[in-house]
Design a protein around this motif. Structure first.
Motif, PDB file in Angstrom:
ATOM      1  N   GLY A  44       9.302 -11.396 -15.490  1.00 17.38           N
ATOM      2  CA  GLY A  44       9.057 -12.800 -15.760  1.00 17.38           C
ATOM      3  C   GLY A  44       8.735 -13.673 -14.569  1.00 17.38           C
ATOM      4  N   ALA A  45       9.228 -13.313 -13.377  1.00 17.62           N
ATOM      5  CA  ALA A  45       9.017 -14.150 -12.194  1.00 17.62           C
ATOM      6  C   ALA A  45       9.299 -13.308 -10.956  1.00 17.62           C
ATOM      7  CB  ALA A  45       9.922 -15.386 -12.224  1.00 17.62           C
ATOM      8  N   ALA A  46       8.912 -13.841  -9.785  1.00 19.14           N
ATOM      9  CA  ALA A  46       9.154 -13.137  -8.531  1.00 19.14           C
ATOM     10  C   ALA A  46       9.452 -14.133  -7.433  1.00 19.14           C
ATOM     11  CB  ALA A  46       7.949 -12.272  -8.149  1.00 19.14           C
ATOM     12  N   VAL A  47      10.320 -13.718  -6.508  1.00 22.90           N
ATOM     13  CA  VAL A  47      10.663 -14.524  -5.339  1.00 22.90           C
ATOM     14  C   VAL A  47      10.459 -13.661  -4.110  1.00 22.90           C
ATOM     15  CG1 VAL A  47      12.456 -15.832  -4.148  1.00 22.90           C
ATOM     16  CG2 VAL A  47      12.362 -15.837  -6.652  1.00 22.90           C
ATOM     17  N   CYS A  48       9.698 -14.159  -3.151  1.00 23.60           N
ATOM     18  CA  CYS A  48       9.412 -13.413  -1.922  1.00 23.60           C
ATOM     19  C   CYS A  48       9.774 -14.282  -0.726  1.00 23.60           C
ATOM     20  CB  CYS A  48       7.936 -13.016  -1.875  1.00 23.60           C
ATOM     21  SG  CYS A  48       7.496 -12.016  -0.427  1.00 23.60           S
ATOM     22  N   LEU A  49      10.676 -13.800   0.107  1.00 24.21           N
ATOM     23  CA  LEU A  49      11.171 -14.545   1.259  1.00 24.21           C
ATOM     24  C   LEU A  49      10.581 -13.963   2.539  1.00 24.21           C
ATOM     25  CD1 LEU A  49      14.944 -14.620   0.178  1.00 24.21           C
ATOM     26  CD2 LEU A  49      13.116 -16.215  -0.464  1.00 24.21           C
ATOM     27  N   VAL A  50       9.910 -14.788   3.325  1.00 29.61           N
ATOM     28  CA  VAL A  50       9.312 -14.418   4.617  1.00 29.61           C
ATOM     29  C   VAL A  50       8.651 -13.037   4.546  1.00 29.61           C
ATOM     30  CG1 VAL A  50      10.801 -15.903   5.980  1.00 29.61           C
ATOM     31  CG2 VAL A  50      11.574 -13.592   5.516  1.00 29.61           C
ATOM     32  N   GLY A  51       7.747 -12.861   3.594  1.00 32.13           N
ATOM     33  CA  GLY A  51       7.256 -11.540   3.255  1.00 32.13           C
ATOM     34  C   GLY A  51       6.059 -11.047   4.048  1.00 32.13           C
ATOM     35  N   GLU A  52       6.020  -9.725   4.221  1.00 33.74           N
ATOM     36  CA  GLU A  52       4.858  -9.001   4.731  1.00 33.74           C
ATOM     37  C   GLU A  52       3.925  -8.789   3.548  1.00 33.74           C
ATOM     38  OE1 GLU A  52       2.185  -7.388   6.915  1.00 33.74           O
ATOM     39  OE2 GLU A  52       4.088  -7.541   7.991  1.00 33.74           O
ATOM     40  N   LEU A  53       2.732  -9.410   3.559  1.00 30.97           N
ATOM     41  CA  LEU A  53       1.869  -9.426   2.380  1.00 30.97           C
ATOM     42  C   LEU A  53       0.415  -9.085   2.669  1.00 30.97           C
ATOM     43  CD1 LEU A  53       3.419 -12.664   0.844  1.00 30.97           C
ATOM     44  CD2 LEU A  53       3.526 -10.387  -0.202  1.00 30.97           C
ATOM     45  N   ASN A  54       0.087  -8.809   3.933  1.00 23.61           N
ATOM     46  CA  ASN A  54      -1.313  -8.540   4.288  1.00 23.61           C
ATOM     47  C   ASN A  54      -1.371  -7.491   5.396  1.00 23.61           C
ATOM     48  OD1 ASN A  54      -4.078 -10.675   5.476  1.00 23.61           O
ATOM     49  ND2 ASN A  54      -4.137  -8.762   4.359  1.00 23.61           N
ATOM     50  N   PRO A  55      -0.920  -6.248   5.125  1.00 26.91           N
ATOM     51  CA  PRO A  55      -0.766  -5.256   6.194  1.00 26.91           C
ATOM     52  C   PRO A  55      -2.060  -4.789   6.853  1.00 26.91           C
ATOM     53  CG  PRO A  55      -0.317  -4.275   4.052  1.00 26.91           C
ATOM     54  CD  PRO A  55      -0.390  -5.754   3.844  1.00 26.91           C
ATOM     55  N   ILE A  56      -3.201  -4.915   6.208  1.00 26.01           N
ATOM     56  CA  ILE A  56      -4.406  -4.464   6.903  1.00 26.01           C
ATOM     57  C   ILE A  56      -4.766  -5.409   8.049  1.00 26.01           C
ATOM     58  CG2 ILE A  56      -5.315  -3.263   4.875  1.00 26.01           C
ATOM     59  CD1 ILE A  56      -7.446  -5.545   4.724  1.00 26.01           C
ATOM     60  N   ARG A  57      -4.124  -6.577   8.097  1.00 25.48           N
ATOM     61  CA  ARG A  57      -4.317  -7.500   9.221  1.00 25.48           C
ATOM     62  C   ARG A  57      -3.118  -7.463  10.169  1.00 25.48           C
ATOM     63  NH1 ARG A  57      -8.920  -8.898  10.763  1.00 25.48           N
ATOM     64  NH2 ARG A  57      -8.232 -10.957  11.442  1.00 25.48           N
ATOM     65  N   LEU A  58      -2.385  -6.363  10.102  1.00 27.01           N
ATOM     66  CA  LEU A  58      -1.152  -6.191  10.862  1.00 27.01           C
ATOM     67  C   LEU A  58      -1.324  -6.514  12.348  1.00 27.01           C
ATOM     68  CD1 LEU A  58       1.735  -5.047  10.188  1.00 27.01           C
ATOM     69  CD2 LEU A  58       0.907  -2.855  11.043  1.00 27.01           C
ATOM     70  N   LEU A  59      -2.392  -6.032  12.944  1.00 24.43           N
ATOM     71  CA  LEU A  59      -2.557  -6.167  14.390  1.00 24.43           C
ATOM     72  C   LEU A  59      -2.998  -7.562  14.816  1.00 24.43           C
ATOM     73  CD1 LEU A  59      -4.127  -2.702  15.225  1.00 24.43           C
ATOM     74  CD2 LEU A  59      -1.735  -3.417  15.263  1.00 24.43           C
ATOM     75  N   HIS A  60      -3.216  -8.440  13.853  1.00 26.10           N
ATOM     76  CA  HIS A  60      -3.556  -9.828  14.164  1.00 26.10           C
ATOM     77  C   HIS A  60      -2.368 -10.752  13.928  1.00 26.10           C
ATOM     78  CE1 HIS A  60      -7.860  -8.815  14.526  1.00 26.10           C
ATOM     79  NE2 HIS A  60      -7.576  -7.932  13.581  1.00 26.10           N
ATOM     80  N   ALA A  61      -1.220 -10.174  13.593  1.00 24.31           N
ATOM     81  CA  ALA A  61      -0.030 -10.961  13.287  1.00 24.31           C
ATOM     82  C   ALA A  61       1.017 -10.800  14.374  1.00 24.31           C
ATOM     83  CB  ALA A  61       0.555 -10.522  11.942  1.00 24.31           C
ATOM     84  N   ARG A  62       1.904 -11.763  14.474  1.00 24.46           N
ATOM     85  CA  ARG A  62       3.057 -11.630  15.363  1.00 24.46           C
ATOM     86  C   ARG A  62       3.840 -10.387  14.963  1.00 24.46           C
ATOM     87  NH1 ARG A  62       5.755 -17.708  15.352  1.00 24.46           N
ATOM     88  NH2 ARG A  62       3.891 -18.877  15.980  1.00 24.46           N
ATOM     89  N   ASN A  63       4.331  -9.669  15.961  1.00 20.70           N
ATOM     90  CA  ASN A  63       5.182  -8.504  15.699  1.00 20.70           C
ATOM     91  C   ASN A  63       4.446  -7.421  14.917  1.00 20.70           C
ATOM     92  OD1 ASN A  63       7.669  -7.092  15.818  1.00 20.70           O
ATOM     93  ND2 ASN A  63       8.250  -7.818  13.801  1.00 20.70           N
ATOM     94  N   GLY A  64       3.124  -7.482  14.894  1.00 23.28           N
ATOM     95  CA  GLY A  64       2.359  -6.555  14.079  1.00 23.28           C
ATOM     96  C   GLY A  64       2.308  -5.144  14.620  1.00 23.28           C
ATOM     97  N   ALA A  65       1.953  -5.008  15.894  1.00 27.99           N
ATOM     98  CA  ALA A  65       1.819  -3.662  16.462  1.00 27.99           C
ATOM     99  C   ALA A  65       3.126  -2.886  16.388  1.00 27.99           C
ATOM    100  CB  ALA A  65       1.341  -3.757  17.913  1.00 27.99           C
ATOM    101  N   ASN A  66       4.239  -3.597  16.456  1.00 26.70           N
ATOM    102  CA  ASN A  66       5.554  -2.965  16.377  1.00 26.70           C
ATOM    103  C   ASN A  66       5.786  -2.282  15.032  1.00 26.70           C
ATOM    104  OD1 ASN A  66       8.312  -2.413  16.983  1.00 26.70           O
ATOM    105  ND2 ASN A  66       8.914  -4.291  15.952  1.00 26.70           N
ATOM    106  N   GLN A  67       5.014  -2.655  14.007  1.00 26.19           N
ATOM    107  CA  GLN A  67       5.227  -2.118  12.660  1.00 26.19           C
ATOM    108  C   GLN A  67       4.370  -0.893  12.356  1.00 26.19           C
ATOM    109  OE1 GLN A  67       7.680  -3.866  11.167  1.00 26.19           O
ATOM    110  NE2 GLN A  67       7.589  -5.214  12.948  1.00 26.19           N
ATOM    111  N   ILE A  68       3.540  -0.459  13.288  1.00 21.06           N
ATOM    112  CA  ILE A  68       2.613   0.635  13.016  1.00 21.06           C
ATOM    113  C   ILE A  68       3.339   1.895  12.575  1.00 21.06           C
ATOM    114  CG2 ILE A  68       1.068   2.283  14.165  1.00 21.06           C
ATOM    115  CD1 ILE A  68      -0.154  -0.052  15.662  1.00 21.06           C
ATOM    116  N   GLY A  69       4.471   2.198  13.216  1.00 22.37           N
ATOM    117  CA  GLY A  69       5.191   3.420  12.879  1.00 22.37           C
ATOM    118  C   GLY A  69       5.637   3.471  11.435  1.00 22.37           C
ATOM    119  N   GLU A  70       5.893   2.310  10.835  1.00 21.84           N
ATOM    120  CA  GLU A  70       6.338   2.259   9.438  1.00 21.84           C
ATOM    121  C   GLU A  70       5.192   1.979   8.482  1.00 21.84           C
ATOM    122  OE1 GLU A  70       8.931   2.241   6.123  1.00 21.84           O
ATOM    123  OE2 GLU A  70       9.266   2.911   8.179  1.00 21.84           O
ATOM    124  N   MET A  71       4.277   1.089   8.870  1.00 18.05           N
ATOM    125  CA  MET A  71       3.266   0.606   7.927  1.00 18.05           C
ATOM    126  C   MET A  71       1.891   1.213   8.116  1.00 18.05           C
ATOM    127  SD  MET A  71       4.238  -3.403   7.619  1.00 18.05           S
ATOM    128  CE  MET A  71       5.923  -3.909   7.256  1.00 18.05           C
TER     129      MET A  71
END
Length: 736
Positions: free
Chosen positions: A609-636
């Protein structure tokens, strides 16, 4: 290399023109009751055989005045909508009374006969306290008293010196997690004048055994950060007390440049840390990142405290070592290489040819016994104390502590005072025994100190009481069956008298990243929802660590969709059991969990019926253009690789939004000082979802001007946020 289509000159001119437009558009939105609109300027890329459209790329970037203006207007619009919800004041009153009388004690540490801890009440994020040997408790640092912070300073971490005479405190100013590390004299409570900055809030001082100084992990100067990312190119330095920090030598460095050590080189996205354990001649060097597996090297402490040390590397990423610790000449490693549920290995560092292949198992484990994995709690996996090695072992979600005698290797189980999960488990190599805190879904935390000489646990006198009676709430442990037939654990919090007629509103929470387990936690803000006759469930989806490293891998990378399927299946399971119905159930997650809640929104919009997203990661193909992005490569994954890009695109919620689709009601929340997940990811998702949606249901963005990623949220701020969430869900989920 993939070909990127450049923005045409006409779009550049349109961008400049639109900088003048937002004020007019926002005024129009306020008059019409619609959320502030967002312009579109489609950027088209052809990447690894895929055509990708990105109509809101203009929102990206850290110094983007147009986006910031739009984001603030979103927050103001949403605030007005939330304030008009009919049940908001009722929830505010209920949660304020719940958290208003709560006092939490956390992050306890012992040193020099003293007990250090954080005391947190409804206001503020916590005060650093010390209990002296005579039992007297006093304040060492209340961040609310710091000048010029507007009351928004918080302590992210603190580390006492081995003798307890000093304490190094990380203070965050405004929720950004970028801290200043100050040293306090414990006897007087006064600063010593030893200050280092900037330091990311997760990295505390690593004291030398004699307390004459400490190692620390410093953030790079702005001009030396790869891609401008604040968490890249960090360096490990050593500060000697009483000397200017400008002279602190660089001992290790991530990336390239001054301070790089060829014997322990690491990519720019890694975090270099050096520990100097008491009672050992060895230093432990760590190359850490946002992934389960880490790299570990060793060097003599006398050499490691100087630039250019010759490091001997023991564990690489392929060895699947999740944590390490040293006692004397023994290096202890927790590895999932041979056993998905983990095993504890010991390696003799006195051997000149020491390698992980020579490590031996020191803790017999059976069946579902698991060396308790990564969690958000303050709990070590292996904890070397002066008297013995202590290990946290979990079976079916209940923790116990095993004691391994250094001399004989004998293993004993420490008697647990009650069943629960260790939210605090900490030992120090300079002291006997350990500190322990246990909690459950409906059980407030209770804390102890283990005295090995007597073989007993003594209460710290800091047990958290419940300000409200939740005796009517119980936790039911069951399973759901996911789309591919996998059985997934599901925890359901409900009233004992709940009628199983599908009439209750429900929230399902899941995370599913980094191998982090969702463990029992006593949360009055969640229990208040249940007390009113609702249901709060936790789906232990793949991608977490509840069933070992294999469970993590089963929901990671190209398998991320499995976690989404698990999440959605939890909604159906609640319906099958009679707790709720899909239209009365909401999904809740945040941070890296944005991938699963966002994935559920775009792939299965009609199944809840509904969804709540808090400070979410929502655009991973732009990971390397985001703060803290490169650090997430091992997981994402790495979007620059042809092998990774297709599945990253498939798990990208922003990119998977489908035009002309009826989407559920969505509440998105961001902290304007967030350095972990860039706020433009939420902005882009919200704007595109609104354009595609045909349901007419709200897509609102809640903003917190003084918040970051929520790591040091005060109890009052948490209560205010959940009051908004519950009022939103009351309005969007039908009661019958």
């Amino acid at each position: 290399m993939p070909r990127l289509l450049r923005w045409p000159a006409s779009l550049a001119l349109a961008t400049a023109a639109c900088l003048l437009a937002p004020v007019t558009l926002f005024a129009f939105a306020a008059q019409t009751g619609a959320p502030p609109p967002a312009r579109t300027a489609d950027v088209v890329e052809h990447l690894f055989g895929h055509t990708v459209h990105d109509p809101y790329r203009w929102m990206e970037g850290d110094s983007n005045a147009e986006f910031q203006h739009w984001l603030v207007a979103q927050g103001e619009y949403t605030r007005g909508k939330l304030d008009a919800l009919p049940t908001l004041k009722s929830w505010q009153q209920a949660l304020a009374s719940t958290d208003g009388t709560t006092v939490i004690h956390r992050n306890q540490r012992r040193a020099g006969g003293r007990l250090f801890f954080i005391r947190q009440g409804a206001k503020g994020s916590g005060t650093l306290m010390v209990r002296d040997a005579d039992g007297t408790e006093r304040v060492l640092l209340d961040p609310a008293t710091l000048q010029g912070d507007g009351g928004h300073a918080s302590i992210t971490l603190y580390t006492p010196s081995p003798d307890g005479s000093k304490v190094a405190v990380n203070v965050d100013h405004g929720g950004s997690e970028v801290t200043r590390l100050d040293v306090l004299d414990v006897k007087t409570g006064k600063p010593t004048g030893d200050v280092v900055e900037p330091v990311w809030g997760e990295f505390g001082a690593q004291w030398l055994p004699d307390g004459s100084g400490f190692g620390y992990t410093q953030m790079a100067p702005s001009a030396q950060r790869t891609g401008g990312d604040p968490v890249q190119d960090m360096r490990a330095r050593l500060h000697r007390l009483g000397t200017p920090s400008s002279r602190d030598p660089i001992l290790l460095r991530a990336g390239q440049g001054e301070g790089v050590n060829p014997s322990f080189a690491m990519p720019s996205r890694s975090f270099p840390v050096i520990e100097f354990p008491v009672g050992s001649r060895w230093a432990l060097g760590e190359s850490l990142g946002a992934q389960a597996d880490q790299r570990y090297c060793v060097a003599p402490q006398v050499e490691a405290a100087k630039p250019g040390a010759a490091w001997h590397c023991i564990a690489d990423l392929d060895d699947h070592v999740q944590s390490a610790a040293i006692h004397g000449d023994t290096l202890y490693l927790v590895s999932t290489h041979a056993r998905s549920h983990g095993e504890v290995l010991a390696l003799d560092l006195s051997r000149p040819d020491a390698s992980i292949g020579q490590a031996r198992s020191v803790l017999p484990l059976k069946g579902d016994d698991m060396v308790a994995g990564i969690s958000l709690y303050d709990a070590q996996q292996v904890a070397p104390a002066r008297d013995a090695l202590y290990v946290k072992v979990s079976r079916n979600g209940i923790d116990d502590i095993r004691r391994v005698d250094y001399r004989t290797g004998k293993v004993d189980a420490v008697p647990m005072p009650l069943p629960g999960v260790a939210s605090l488990f900490h030992a120090d190599p300079g002291q006997d025994g350990f500190l322990l805190e246990l909690r459950g879904w409906t059980t407030p935390p209770k804390s102890w100190r283990y005295e090995p000489a007597a073989g007993t646990l003594h209460g710290l006198g800091q047990d958290e009481g419940s300000p409200v009676d939740y005796s009517m709430v119980e936790a039911t442990e069951t399973e759901l069956v996911s789309q591919d037939g996998t059985h997934v654990p599901l925890t359901i919090l409900h009233r004992k008298d709940a009628a199983l007629d599908g009439s209750h509103r429900a929230i399902v929470f899941a995370y599913g990243s980094y191998g982090i387990s969702v463990l029992p936690s006593f949360k009055p803000t969640r229990l208040a929802w249940v007390k009113r006759g609702n249901v709060f469930a936790y789906a232990h989806i793949r991608g977490g660590g509840e069933k070992g490293e294999a469970w993590h891998q089963a929901g990671k990378g190209p398998n991320k969709h499995k976690g989404v399927e698990d999440f959605v299946a939890a909604v159906q399971r609640l319906s099958e059991l009679g707790y709720s119905r899909p239209q009365r159930t909401a999904l809740l997650s945040g941070s890296a969990g944005g991938l699963v809640v966002g994935g559920a929104i775009v792939h299965d919009p009609d199944k809840f019926g509904a969804a709540v997203c808090l400070v979410g990661e929502l655009n991973p193909i732009r990971l390397l253009h985001a703060r803290n992005g490169a650090n997430q490569i091992g997981e994402m994954g790495d979007p620059r690789k042809a092998s990774d890009f297709p599945w990253m695109l498939a798990m990208d919620p922003y990119q998977q939004i489908t035009p002309h689709t009826a989407y559920p009601a969505v509440l998105l929340a961001v902290g304007l000082n967030d350095n972990r997940v860039s706020t433009w990811q939420t902005g882009k998702f919200a704007a595109r979802l609104r354009t595609a949606d045909t349901s007419g249901r709200p897509v609102w963005m809640r903003t917190d001007a003084n918040g970051g990623h929520g790591m040091q949220t005060s109890l009052g701020a948490e209560a205010a946020q959940f009051a908004d969430i519950y009022a939103f869900l009351d309005a969007q989920l039908p009661a019958q």
